[in-house]
Write an enzyme that holds these catalytic residues in place. Structure first.
Site, mmCIF file in Angstrom:
data_model
loop_
_atom_site.group_PDB
_atom_site.id
_atom_site.type_symbol
_atom_site.label_atom_id
_atom_site.label_comp_id
_atom_site.label_asym_id
_atom_site.label_seq_id
_atom_site.Cartn_x
_atom_site.Cartn_y
_atom_site.Cartn_z
ATOM 1 N N GLN A 103 62.448 59.148 26.548
ATOM 2 C CA GLN A 103 62.045 59.741 27.824
ATOM 3 C C GLN A 103 63.284 59.420 28.999
ATOM 4 O OE1 GLN A 103 59.364 57.987 30.612
ATOM 5 N NE2 GLN A 103 58.205 59.669 30.871
ATOM 6 N N TYR A 184 58.769 59.749 40.705
ATOM 7 C CA TYR A 184 60.214 59.700 40.368
ATOM 8 C C TYR A 184 60.825 61.028 40.831
ATOM 9 C CZ TYR A 184 58.525 55.385 38.004
ATOM 10 O OH TYR A 184 58.123 54.260 37.879
ATOM 11 N N GLY A 320 48.806 54.452 25.474
ATOM 12 C CA GLY A 320 49.967 53.688 26.109
ATOM 13 C C GLY A 320 49.585 52.391 25.689
HETATM 14 C C1 8OZ Z 1 55.400 50.728 34.946
HETATM 15 C C2 8OZ Z 1 56.267 50.174 35.599
HETATM 16 C C3 8OZ Z 1 57.528 50.648 35.792
HETATM 17 C C4 8OZ Z 1 57.812 51.963 35.542
HETATM 18 C C5 8OZ Z 1 56.378 55.144 34.976
HETATM 19 C C6 8OZ Z 1 58.438 54.543 34.054
HETATM 20 O O1 8OZ Z 1 55.192 55.044 35.615
HETATM 21 C C7 8OZ Z 1 57.163 53.908 34.670
HETATM 22 C C8 8OZ Z 1 56.824 52.616 34.842
HETATM 23 C C9 8OZ Z 1 55.465 52.209 34.632
HETATM 24 O O2 8OZ Z 1 56.461 56.323 34.348
#
Ligand code: 8OZ
Length: 361
Positions: A103, A184, A320
């Site tokens: 990913q 993000y 998950g």
């Molecule tokens: C939990 C803690 C930090 C990052 C996501 C990559 O939520 C994460 C993430 C999850 O997609």
């Protein structure tokens, strides 16, 4: 269209160019256990190899560049040491007959100056600080105020994804997943709560889906479209993700991706790791627009997963947290065995405890 004939979670499926032995997927899970230089370690290889019985493993979110990092000790895929570390991971998973994609992650504004080169501000579509926390050397801290990317910088962002996709394939992954979910960078561009731009990268849905489209096109050209997937989370509030009208936004996003001939689309239904019914959303409207494999995620029980696959509403189900505490999750689902409970204290950071020491049956 994806094959909608009757099938079970334990049946094989051809996902683009990747042949999977079953339809149970290990979802990407951030565990913050990378070594110095944000490099995957032998312990990470052991952890993933323990879970290689999944039809597919999606490796934890992995930053495509130093700027793309937002949490302490998450791994990268931009240095040769990282590629070497990941190669040991993919070798270990392949040796057990597993399949694994990486990913690819740029956190955008979900970062902290202490994690950025030279203590600089994180980058974002607009200079709007998220109401969110991240995990730094000092524990959980509010994210920093970001700076807005200049239009002239956008080719550099796309190039980072392209470069990372090439390095991921060098590291022996079977493919890559573009992380466009959970608030993000790409998701920040998609949504009008975080994207207030008035140039070609903001405003209309066409403009807000531009980064997603440009990145996924570049990655698909590099890794192969049949080895490329995308993760979306249309209604999650994770990391202060907000949009005034997600249904047409995500329908158009999927419409733009569909002609690329991707291996799969991975959709988080509801709030990431939380309630599935956080907001109304017609996921089938996205599914109808897509031609590759359809992967669903979020709070699926064995029964829900069997139903969604046997009815043809999805081709694959990603689990998950159950995979964290149950390295032999596939076997437990198959025989209906009870699941180990997760230890929340060992989720992020640390070593083998709560990572590679969960018991198998
Ligand atoms: C939990 C803690 C930090 C990052 C996501 C990559 O939520 C994460 C993430 C999850 O997609």
């Amino acid at each position: 269209m994806s094959d909608r004939s009757p099938r079970s979670l334990f049946d094989p499926v051809q996902m683009g160019d990747i042949a999977l032995a079953k339809r149970i997927v290990m979802a990407p899970l951030t565990r913050d256990r990378a070594g110095p230089g944000r490099t995957p370690t032998p312990l990470m290889a052991e952890y993933y190899a323990q879970r290689a019985d999944a039809g597919l493993i999606i490796a934890e979110a992995t930053q495509i560049s130093p700027e793309g990092q937002g949490y302490l000790d998450t791994p990268g895929i931009y240095s040769s040491a990282q590629v070497k570390g990941w190669k040991a991971v993919t070798d270990a998973v392949h040796a057990r007959g597993g399949k694994m994609v990486l990913q690819m992650w740029h956190v955008g504004r979900i970062s902290h100056t202490s994690l950025q080169l030279g203590g600089k501000a994180p980058v974002a579509p607009s200079a709007i600080r998220a109401k969110a926390k991240t995990f730094t050397a000092n524990g959980f801290e509010p994210v920093s105020e970001p700076r807005a990317l200049a239009a002239g910088e956008m080719p550099r962002i796309v190039a980072q994804y392209r470069y990372a996709a090439a390095r991921a394939m060098d590291a022996g992954f079977d493919g890559v997943e573009v992380h466009a979910a959970n608030g993000y960078l790409i998701d920040q561009f998609l949504r009008d709560g975080s994207n207030h731009r008035d140039d070609a990268w903001g405003g209309s849905i066409e403009n807000r889906t531009r980064l997603l489209y440009d990145v996924v096109s570049a990655v698909a050209q590099t890794a192969g479209s049949g080895r490329t997937g995308v993760r979306l989370s249309p209604v999650t509030p994770a990391n202060d993700a907000r949009d005034s009208n997600p249904q047409p936004l995500f329908e158009r996003a999927v419409e733009r991706l569909a002609p690329l001939g991707l291996a799969y689309l991975h959709v988080i239904e509801g709030a990431t790791g939380g309630p599935r019914d956080v907001a109304p959303f017609d996921y089938e409207a996205l599914h109808r627009r897509f031609h590759g494999s359809w992967m669903v995620n979020n709070g699926y029980t064995e029964k829900m997963a069997e139903e969604v696959v046997s009815s043809g509403l999805a081709d694959l189900v990603a689990f998950g947290r159950p995979f964290i505490a149950n390295p032999d999750l596939v076997k437990r689902l198959r025989i209906g065995a009870p699941l180990n409970a997760i230890n929340p204290a060992t989720l992020y950071g640390g070593g083998a405890e709560g990572y590679t020491d969960y018991r198998t049956l």
